[in-house]
Design a protein around this motif. Sequence first.
Motif, mmCIF file in Angstrom:
data_model
loop_
_atom_site.group_PDB
_atom_site.id
_atom_site.type_symbol
_atom_site.label_atom_id
_atom_site.label_comp_id
_atom_site.label_asym_id
_atom_site.label_seq_id
_atom_site.Cartn_x
_atom_site.Cartn_y
_atom_site.Cartn_z
ATOM 1 N N GLU A 59 1.882 -13.319 1.907
ATOM 2 C CA GLU A 59 1.212 -13.584 0.633
ATOM 3 C C GLU A 59 -0.109 -13.196 0.775
ATOM 4 O OE1 GLU A 59 1.137 -18.158 0.079
ATOM 5 O OE2 GLU A 59 3.285 -18.057 -0.244
ATOM 6 N N ASN A 60 -0.790 -13.285 2.162
ATOM 7 C CA ASN A 60 -2.183 -12.661 2.185
ATOM 8 C C ASN A 60 -2.094 -11.160 2.025
ATOM 9 O OD1 ASN A 60 -2.904 -15.303 2.247
ATOM 10 N ND2 ASN A 60 -2.909 -15.334 4.776
ATOM 11 N N ASN A 61 -1.438 -10.584 2.936
ATOM 12 C CA ASN A 61 -1.419 -8.865 2.739
ATOM 13 C C ASN A 61 0.112 -8.599 2.722
ATOM 14 O OD1 ASN A 61 -1.343 -9.931 5.312
ATOM 15 N ND2 ASN A 61 -2.787 -8.921 6.132
ATOM 16 N N PRO A 62 0.556 -8.226 1.413
ATOM 17 C CA PRO A 62 1.782 -7.780 1.381
ATOM 18 C C PRO A 62 2.070 -6.520 1.951
ATOM 19 C CG PRO A 62 0.635 -7.723 -0.726
ATOM 20 C CD PRO A 62 -0.378 -8.456 0.087
ATOM 21 N N GLU A 63 1.226 -5.595 2.234
ATOM 22 C CA GLU A 63 1.488 -4.398 2.750
ATOM 23 C C GLU A 63 1.913 -4.667 4.247
ATOM 24 O OE1 GLU A 63 -2.064 -2.154 2.492
ATOM 25 O OE2 GLU A 63 -2.286 -2.270 0.284
ATOM 26 N N LEU A 64 1.237 -5.437 5.016
ATOM 27 C CA LEU A 64 1.510 -5.624 6.436
ATOM 28 C C LEU A 64 2.848 -5.998 6.670
ATOM 29 C CD1 LEU A 64 -1.547 -6.739 8.387
ATOM 30 C CD2 LEU A 64 -0.034 -5.109 9.171
ATOM 31 N N ALA A 65 3.435 -7.081 5.850
ATOM 32 C CA ALA A 65 4.336 -7.972 6.167
ATOM 33 C C ALA A 65 5.917 -7.088 5.941
ATOM 34 C CB ALA A 65 4.541 -9.155 5.340
#
Lengths: 113, 285
Positions: free
Chosen positions: B146-152
Amino acid sequence: MSDLDIQIPGAFDPFAEANAEDSGAGSKDYVHVRVQQRNGRKSLTTVQGLKKEFNYNKILKDFKKEFCCNGTVVQDPELGQVIQLQGDQRKNVSQFLVQAGVVKKDLIKIHGF
Amino acid sequence: MAEEEHPEVLPEVKEEAAPGEIHPFDPTKKKKKKKVRVAEEEDLEAVDKVTEKVDSLALTSTAGDGIDSSFAGMKKKKKKKPVEGEFEEENGETIAEVNGGEAAEDEDEEEEAEGIVLEARFPWEGTDRDYKYEELLGRVFNILRENNPELAGEKRRTIMRPPQVLREGTKKTVFVNFMDLCKTMHRQPEHVMAFLLAELGTSGSLDGQQRLVVKGRFAPKNFEGILRRYVNEYVMCNGCKSPDTILSKENRLFFLRCEQCGCSRSVAQIKAGFVARVGRRKTTT
């Protein structure tokens, strides 16, 4: 005491590893096969780093016969002898060297595009 | 009259949908919100205009209904805004659907989504049992996503665009997106240039627009092959294959340090070595 001191380094050769690395560095003795562009669609193949034990002229002769091209052995001040061949013979050269057992396949580095 | 009015209303709605569909590609939340709001306001204005027109045209009852329904859609959208902002996923899609006029269906879907998310977050809610490892793990990943969709994302792949190559005259080749590629690889352009020139066995330089001009004729494919080799040797981490690495020079030696796994390895000295080799090559033709 002094005998012991001398013997201990004798038992453990501190340069063993270095020597081993040297032989490992021998694996770094790549044979570089390069291509150079000339005018038009002509090109030049250079073979550098073959072991010095080999007779370059004999290898060159076989190259020339095999690939139907001309070539020469160039004496370079820094890198010793380098074989030059006419045309883009990179694949031929690597194949030939491997087949003739001059160099192992993973020691051949083909450069160029 | 009524039939004349409807087509006027519908295009507006469609125009709303268009910007909504673009939004999912915006990585940041804030932009999304702002844009949506602006679009909304514009749309409202547009709708107002339409209604004014309609008023002046002395509506029939059916036309009024149509506009009312569209208005209802707008209101619902506004209410939903904050809720949608919380859910990162497919914001744009839901908006688009709302705009499409499927308001009722959409509400249902959203409620469902809410329920699912809540359940996924707290499966232990309402019970006294201990948290299971998997559940907590899932929770962490959800939060991360949720917080950073790029990382996950499971595996991030850096995609390099193919090199664009032009011919300058007949004897020179211009590598147009050289700088772009250097940036995507996080490498100094000088370093990449040294490697390229060494491999191509020619000379070249950067021109005013930061393009690489190389002497000789080369196809894009050639550059691609060399860049591939460059990435393998000087960018890719040996351990984890990630391209997230830093090249640093220590005591005349180049070291490649991976940012992902922290491993480092020494790298064949490109500049001195390759330059020497190039110098060695004789251009006696």
